[in-house]
Design a protein around this motif. Structure first.
Motif, PDB file in Angstrom:
ATOM      1  N   HIS A 165      -1.501  -0.111   8.492  1.00 19.75           N
ATOM      2  CA  HIS A 165      -2.324   1.106   8.337  1.00 19.75           C
ATOM      3  C   HIS A 165      -3.742   0.797   8.784  1.00 19.75           C
ATOM      4  N   ILE A 216      -4.570  -2.684   7.358  1.00 21.46           N
ATOM      5  CA  ILE A 216      -4.030  -3.130   6.079  1.00 21.46           C
ATOM      6  C   ILE A 216      -2.650  -3.708   6.331  1.00 21.46           C
ATOM      7  N   SER A 232       1.200  -4.893   5.909  1.00 23.58           N
ATOM      8  CA  SER A 232       2.337  -4.095   5.439  1.00 23.58           C
ATOM      9  C   SER A 232       2.704  -4.307   3.966  1.00 23.58           C
ATOM     10  N   TRP A 257       0.058  -2.309   1.996  1.00 29.10           N
ATOM     11  CA  TRP A 257       0.143  -0.856   2.154  1.00 29.10           C
ATOM     12  C   TRP A 257       1.363  -0.315   1.411  1.00 29.10           C
ATOM     13  N   THR A 266       0.969   2.397  -1.746  1.00 35.62           N
ATOM     14  CA  THR A 266       1.591   3.719  -1.634  1.00 35.62           C
ATOM     15  C   THR A 266       2.934   3.783  -2.357  1.00 35.62           C
TER      16      THR A 266
END
Length: 213
Positions: free
Chosen positions: A115, A126, A128, A131, A135
């Motif tokens: 991201h 960011i 993986s 992120w 989220t």
């Protein structure tokens, strides 16, 4: 001129403006302690600072007696490094002296730039695993019932925006040197340790203990 704060292992929580409307999200925030540790500027007001030195003797992750892992002073030296391309595999290794090398053996972990954050004065990817954590969703308790929902209403609520790229580093954990992925944001530093048991691969560093020291 007063505000309420409380210190925890991993963050300082604060009500910066008690007279503000409690919107349920940003009325209570996590302090910008990473910014202070890497800059040496201790914030004592909305626009008032005490100027000290970056915490170049405090490790971002791992055992306190680790003399090889990156410190907050290390992160201060790499905050202007450019972002990786979208989806790029992260194989950058960061040494304590801020030297960055490309270690292709790290590609096997499958960590990518997931991201891209571009806001004022911030231009970083960011990683993986982080992120996915920021989220993630699961069972939460809300309004008297257990429901499935996001862990964070806003992905950046607990961490803030990234202040550097994510880097692999050789870090001593309980006296064993391991490869650990580190990424610092304004409010938290996250770590990803592939060898940890499921559910504990991603953790927030003990930021407030570091801040106290």
């Amino acid at each position: 001129g007063m505000r309420t704060v409380q210190y925890y292992d991993k963050s300082r929580m604060e009500i910066t403006h008690p007279d503000a409307v409690d919107d349920g999200v940003w009325y209570v925030t996590n302090g910008l302690l990473v910014n202070e540790l890497i800059s040496g500027r201790v914030q004592i007001g909305d626009a008032l600072y005490q100027v000290r030195e970056p915490a170049d003797n405090i490790n971002v992750a791992g055992d306190p007696n680790d003399t090889d892992g990156p410190t907050y002073g290390t992160i201060a030296l790499v905050i202007d490094e450019p972002p990786l391309a979208d989806g790029a595999t992260i194989t950058q290794r960061l040494a304590r002296d801020a030297t960055i090398t490309d270690d292709l053996s790290l590609a096997g972990h499958g960590v990518t730039a997931a991201h891209h954050v571009q806001v004022t004065d911030i231009d970083h990817q960011i990683a993986s695993p982080f992120w996915e954590f920021m989220t993630s969703q699961g069972t939460v308790y809300e309004d008297g019932a257990f429901v499935e929902d996001l862990l964070f209403q806003n992905a950046f609520y607990a961490t803030g925006y990234p202040v550097s790229e994510a880097y692999w580093a050789s870090v001593k954990l309980q006296n064993v040197v391991q490869d650990v992925l580190i990424q610092c944001s304004a409010r938290r530093c996250l770590t990803y340790t592939p060898g940890n048991e499921e559910g504990w691969e991603v953790q927030a560093g003990n930021l407030d203990q570091h801040y106290q020291r």
